[in-house]
Write an enzyme that holds these catalytic residues in place. Structure first.
Site, PDB file in Angstrom:
ATOM      1  N   LYS A 182      24.631  51.489  64.668  1.00 58.07           N
ATOM      2  CA  LYS A 182      25.677  51.850  63.706  1.00 58.07           C
ATOM      3  C   LYS A 182      25.955  50.598  62.891  1.00 58.07           C
ATOM      4  O   LYS A 182      26.633  49.680  63.336  1.00 58.07           O
ATOM      5  CB  LYS A 182      26.960  52.302  64.408  1.00 58.07           C
ATOM      6  CG  LYS A 182      27.872  53.033  63.424  1.00 58.07           C
ATOM      7  CD  LYS A 182      29.338  52.654  63.507  1.00 58.07           C
ATOM      8  CE  LYS A 182      29.725  51.364  62.880  1.00 58.07           C
ATOM      9  NZ  LYS A 182      29.640  51.288  61.418  1.00 58.07           N
ATOM     10  N   GLY A 235      30.960  41.109  65.441  1.00 57.80           N
ATOM     11  CA  GLY A 235      32.041  41.440  64.506  1.00 57.80           C
ATOM     12  C   GLY A 235      33.325  40.752  64.918  1.00 57.80           C
ATOM     13  O   GLY A 235      33.295  39.661  65.507  1.00 57.80           O
ATOM     14  N   ASN A 237      37.035  39.868  66.704  1.00 56.37           N
ATOM     15  CA  ASN A 237      37.499  39.794  68.099  1.00 56.37           C
ATOM     16  C   ASN A 237      38.264  41.037  68.504  1.00 56.37           C
ATOM     17  O   ASN A 237      38.151  41.505  69.632  1.00 56.37           O
ATOM     18  CB  ASN A 237      38.387  38.564  68.294  1.00 56.37           C
ATOM     19  CG  ASN A 237      37.537  37.332  68.424  1.00 56.37           C
ATOM     20  OD1 ASN A 237      36.723  37.065  67.547  1.00 56.37           O
ATOM     21  ND2 ASN A 237      37.690  36.605  69.503  1.00 56.37           N
ATOM     22  N   GLY A 240      35.751  43.748  69.167  1.00 57.34           N
ATOM     23  CA  GLY A 240      34.943  43.349  70.326  1.00 57.34           C
ATOM     24  C   GLY A 240      35.686  43.589  71.636  1.00 57.34           C
ATOM     25  O   GLY A 240      35.123  44.126  72.598  1.00 57.34           O
ATOM     26  N   GLU A 257      29.374  39.183  70.193  1.00 49.97           N
ATOM     27  CA  GLU A 257      29.389  37.921  69.428  1.00 49.97           C
ATOM     28  C   GLU A 257      30.485  38.064  68.397  1.00 49.97           C
ATOM     29  O   GLU A 257      30.463  38.995  67.597  1.00 49.97           O
ATOM     30  CB  GLU A 257      28.044  37.659  68.744  1.00 49.97           C
ATOM     31  CG  GLU A 257      26.948  37.240  69.692  1.00 49.97           C
ATOM     32  CD  GLU A 257      27.299  36.071  70.588  1.00 49.97           C
ATOM     33  OE1 GLU A 257      28.124  35.216  70.201  1.00 49.97           O
ATOM     34  OE2 GLU A 257      26.774  36.027  71.714  1.00 49.97           O
ATOM     35  N   CYS A 291      29.916  33.533  61.072  1.00 49.27           N
ATOM     36  CA  CYS A 291      30.715  33.174  62.251  1.00 49.27           C
ATOM     37  C   CYS A 291      30.497  31.715  62.610  1.00 49.27           C
ATOM     38  O   CYS A 291      31.310  31.122  63.314  1.00 49.27           O
ATOM     39  CB  CYS A 291      30.402  34.094  63.422  1.00 49.27           C
ATOM     40  SG  CYS A 291      28.669  34.089  63.836  1.00 49.27           S
ATOM     41  N   GLU A 389      40.327  32.439  62.190  1.00 49.61           N
ATOM     42  CA  GLU A 389      39.081  32.564  61.426  1.00 49.61           C
ATOM     43  C   GLU A 389      39.410  33.161  60.052  1.00 49.61           C
ATOM     44  O   GLU A 389      40.010  34.228  59.968  1.00 49.61           O
ATOM     45  CB  GLU A 389      38.105  33.488  62.172  1.00 49.61           C
ATOM     46  CG  GLU A 389      36.780  33.619  61.451  1.00 49.61           C
ATOM     47  CD  GLU A 389      35.764  34.470  62.222  1.00 49.61           C
ATOM     48  OE1 GLU A 389      36.121  35.585  62.640  1.00 49.61           O
ATOM     49  OE2 GLU A 389      34.623  34.003  62.390  1.00 49.61           O
TER      50      GLU A 389
END
Ligand SMILES: NC(=O)C1=CN([C@@H]2O[C@H](COP(=O)(O)OP(=O)(O)OC[C@H]3O[C@@H](n4cnc5c(N)ncnc54)[C@H](O)[C@@H]3O)[C@@H](O)[C@H]2O)C=CC1
Ligand SMILES: O=C(O)CCC(=O)C(=O)O
Length: 486
Positions: A182, A235, A237, A240, A257, A291, A389
């Site tokens: 996806k 993608g 956090n 995730g 990741e 990232c 981030e």
């Protein structure tokens, strides 16, 4: 064909059981060009639960025969796909630049990296997958082998729309798994072109499937679906962690990741031109949407002013514009949402008292989602711009008195993906290698720049503590079986 034409629109289809098919939802969404407001790149399927179900069931059926093929035979399919992708570099890179704004040169570089990833993992089909271990019974043979996980769900972001799907799919496939991918909606068209290379390479029906649509819907269905045996994700956090909780509930394997807040340390013995060039390249290439992008620039007080001047001089030469235009060094943010996020961090930086040294403005507003390369100083490590981030072209300069303070500040983050130091002193290098809490530490080189044959992943909140790429990928995409024969 991965597309169909409908009312003069080019519509990208789902790929299920070896065929390009429209979603039974009969709904599509538009992929927009961030460099040109109002320009539609094409349409992709807003898939239904049924579409995903079909893909997962097809993958389950196909995996049985695929997993039994010799690794070298699976490798041959990857080699064919690599050759096809190589022929189509311009076409795939064009879609990438159109969908997410990366410069055309970067997009071609990433596609070439995709070709190399396929070739690298094709070779893995011929390499050892186990060890012979001396048994305490001298009449017995004991060894390990590796078996595929089954069907792997692959959820990918928009920032590396060719390399990330491939560095997840290629190892999954070579070790005998089937996959359902996806992709991020913003780059669904680019991903479909990659899948088309696997299709044209003749990969057996059902081994590879792609279903586009909402992450919240299809992504969550993927992790909860009984035919999915493992999830690999890159993608944010937030997402995730949601996936990890769901995967733990189902008892399936997962790999994440996620973000980074990557520091660069500039020591008082550094080559300052090299450090400034690498800070710019690491922090601002791909409009800072990596990232591994450099975000915090921690500079020793003795060289702070000189480094700052060099950095500013170089930053002022950066040309922002459409990634297809000759001379453009930095493209737009990948979407309007991403631009808004970046601008809100810049605003927060100003409000919290950091000094905006350069940039900070939206530019070419009537054309696309562009922002100037930006640098702050007089920031403190507790400010939002030094902690979260940003995923945009924003650097934060932090001044330190000593190298010990620099290392402490570099480690003062919930993330631990990549980190760099610029120094000519071996002692500084060794302290950094030993004490920096990051999965990727780089000496006299920019923080970004992952090599496909080496393990990649982060410490702390940056990953699920697993590693992808290189030989490390075998640890996630297979299960070890210990065999005892007598
Ligand atoms: N580590 C990295 O390389 C990346 C980090 N990010 C970070 O995330 C921020 C937001 O970017 P997004 O594209 O919104 O990231 P995201 O984490 O929402 O999207 C990544 C992928 O996950 C899917 N997804 C979204 N919600 C989901 C859910 N509930 N369940 C399962 N899958 C889901 C998306 O459709 C996409 O395929 C960025 O500003 C950046 O900070 C984003 C992309 C890549
Ligand atoms: O630095 C790179 O080449 C890879 C970065 C990456 O994996 C990411 O941004 O998701």
């Amino acid at each position: 064909m991965n597309t169909m034409t409908e009312s003069k629109k080019t519509v990208t289809l789902n790929y299920i059981n070896g065929e390009w098919v429209a979603s039974d939802s009969e709904q599509t969404a538009v992929s927009k060009n961030p460099a040109k407001i109002g320009e539609d790149v094409g349409y992709y399927q807003i898939s239904s639960s049924n579409d995903f179900d079909q893909a997962a069931i097809s993958a389950r059926k196909a995996q049985k025969a695929w997993g039994k093929l010799a690794g070298s035979v699976r490798g041959d399919y990857l080699l064919k796909a690599a050759a096809i992708l190589e022929e189509r570099i311009e076409d795939v890179a064009t879609a990438m630049t159109q969908e997410m704004g990366k410069t055309f040169a970067e997009a071609k570089g990433e596609t070439a990296r995709g070709v190399a990833i396929l070739r690298y993992y094709a070779g893995e089909g011929m390499r050892a997958i186990g060890d012979v271990i001396p048994s305490s019974d001298s009449d017995a043979l004991m060894f390990t082998t590796r078996v595929p996980l089954g069907v792997v769900g692959v959820i990918t972001p928009w920032n590396f729309p060719v390399a990330i799907p491939l560095w997840k799919m290629a190892p999954a496939l070579i070790y005998g798994n089937a996959v359902v991918v996806k992709p991020a909606s913003d780059t669904a068209i680019t991903c479909s072109k990659v899948i088309n290379c696997l299709h044209d390479a003749g990969i057996p029906a059902g081994v590879v499937n792609m279903v586009t649509g909402s992450g919240a819907k299809i992504g969550m269905e993927m992790v909860n679906h009984p035919e999915i045996d493992a999830i690999t994700f890159t993608g944010s956090n937030t997402v995730g962690k949601q996936l990890a909780h769901a995967a733990v509930d189902r008892g399936i394997k997962y790999q994440l990741e996620m973000g980074g807040k990557n520091p660069v340390i500039v020591a008082n013995d550094a080559d300052l031109d090299l450090a400034a060039d690498a800070t710019i390249s690491g922090g601002l290439k791909s409009t800072g949407q990596k990232c591994t992008a450099t975000s915090r620039v921690i500079v020793h007080k003795d060289v702070y002013e000189e480094f700052k001047e060099k950095l500013l001089t170089k930053m002022k030469t950066i040309t922002v514009g459409d990634g297809f235009e000759t001379g453009t060094w930095m493209g737009p943010c990948a979407s309007e949402g991403q631009l808004e996020t970046v601008l809100s961090y810049i605003e927060k930086g100003k409000q919290e008292g950091a000094k905006l040294l350069y940039g900070g403005n939206q530019v070419l507003k009537d054309q696309g989602y562009y922002v100037e390369p930006t640098v702050f100083e007089n920031a403190t490590p507790s400010m939002t711009i030094a902690r979260e981030e940003i995923f945009g072209p924003v650097l934060v300069l932090l001044k330190v008195e000593t190298m010990e303070e620099a290392l402490e500040m570099a480690n003062d983050s919930e993330y631990g993906l990549s980190a760099s130091i610029f120094t000519t002193n071996i002692g500084n290098m060794l302290s950094f290698i030993n004490e920096m809490d990051a999965g990727l530490v780089r000496i006299n080189a920019e923080s970004a720049g992952v090599e496909l044959q080496a393990p990649f992943g982060g410490m702390k909140q940056s990953s699920s503590h697993s590693r992808e790429q290189g030989r490390a990928a075998i640890e996630f995409f297979t299960s070890i079986k210990t065999v005892f024969v007598k």
